[in-house]
Design an enzyme around this catalytic site. Structure first.
Site: not given
Ligand code: SAM
Length: 218
Positions: A62
């Site tokens: 992000s």
């Molecule tokens: N917090 C992260 C960072 O600091 O890099 C950024 C996260 S990215 C914008 C969103 C993340 O949410 C992705 O890695 C995606 O695979 C994960 N994600 C989406 N749906 C999910 C779920 N149901 N359970 C766990 N992770 C999930």
């Protein structure tokens, strides 16, 4: 070894403080955590830019400002047990590790969970617990949480998050459609009551899972 400390300070001053983030613990945490260690080497020099960056698997780390706003909205004093949904690169989890006592983080994509684990360990944030699972169900065994932060966009607020929030706890979650969302803060004010606030518009990758969006690749 390249020194990114000047770029990091500039990021915090220009993108975080200048836009109104005031929590000094958040500011200090973002001055500390080496964001360039959470992106692939080829993108290191872009790690402190005012933008999200690709981390593979069609996911992103992000934007720094968004990490700051979400962290500030959680109002952490260092004593909390926090759940993050969407480990991604592990960067937000590292910031949370500085800000809170215990950090639990859920990721659904194995390659990202593995890479985040490596990055967190190599930077000294081994206290972050990562679990490979559908984060839309929360982490029942570790509940209740003083704070829950969801770093992917949800169609609605999954009921499990509300159930797994301690009384007084804060849930910060982007809610909307697949393309754009509103960042919400929901505070559990008593056993059966919740206060809702809309913080700002945002744009996250979709939260995919049982109580989220369908996986379009499936
Ligand atoms: N917090 C992260 C960072 O600091 O890099 C950024 C996260 S990215 C914008 C969103 C993340 O949410 C992705 O890695 C995606 O695979 C994960 N994600 C989406 N749906 C999910 C779920 N149901 N359970 C766990 N992770 C999930």
């Amino acid at each position: 070894m390249k020194d990114f400390s000047i770029a990091r300070r500039r990021m915090v001053e220009d993108q975080v403080v200048a836009r109104g983030v005031r929590d000094t613990r958040v500011i200090d945490a973002m001055l500390q955590v080496p964001r360039h260690k959470f992106v692939e080497e080829a993108l290191e020099s872009q790690a402190y830019q005012d933008a999200p960056l690709p981390i593979g698997e069609r996911q992103t780390i992000s934007q720094p400002y968004m990490v700051a706003v979400m962290s500030e909205a959680l109002a952490l004093d260092g004593t909390e047990k926090v759940l993050e949904v969407g480990t991604g690169s592990g960067y937000q989890a590292a910031v949370l590790a500085v800000l809170a006592d215990q950090v639990f983080s859920l990721e659904r994509i194995p390659a990202l969970a593995r890479r985040a684990r490596k990055a967190l360990d190599s930077c000294g944030y081994s206290k972050v617990n990562i679990r490979l699972a559908d984060g839309t169900l929360g982490w029942q065994e570790m509940a209740p949480f003083d704070a829950i932060v969801v770093t992917a966009g949800a169609p609605d607020v999954p009921r499990d998050y509300l159930d797994q929030l301690a009384v007084g706890g804060r849930l910060v979650i982007p809610v909307g459609d697949r393309m754009s969302q509103v960042l919400m803060r929901i505070t559990r004010t008593s056993e059966h009551e919740f206060k809702e606030e809309q913080l700002l518009g945002c744009r996250f990758v979709p939260l995919v899972g049982n109580h989220g969006w369908r996986d379009e690749r499936a």
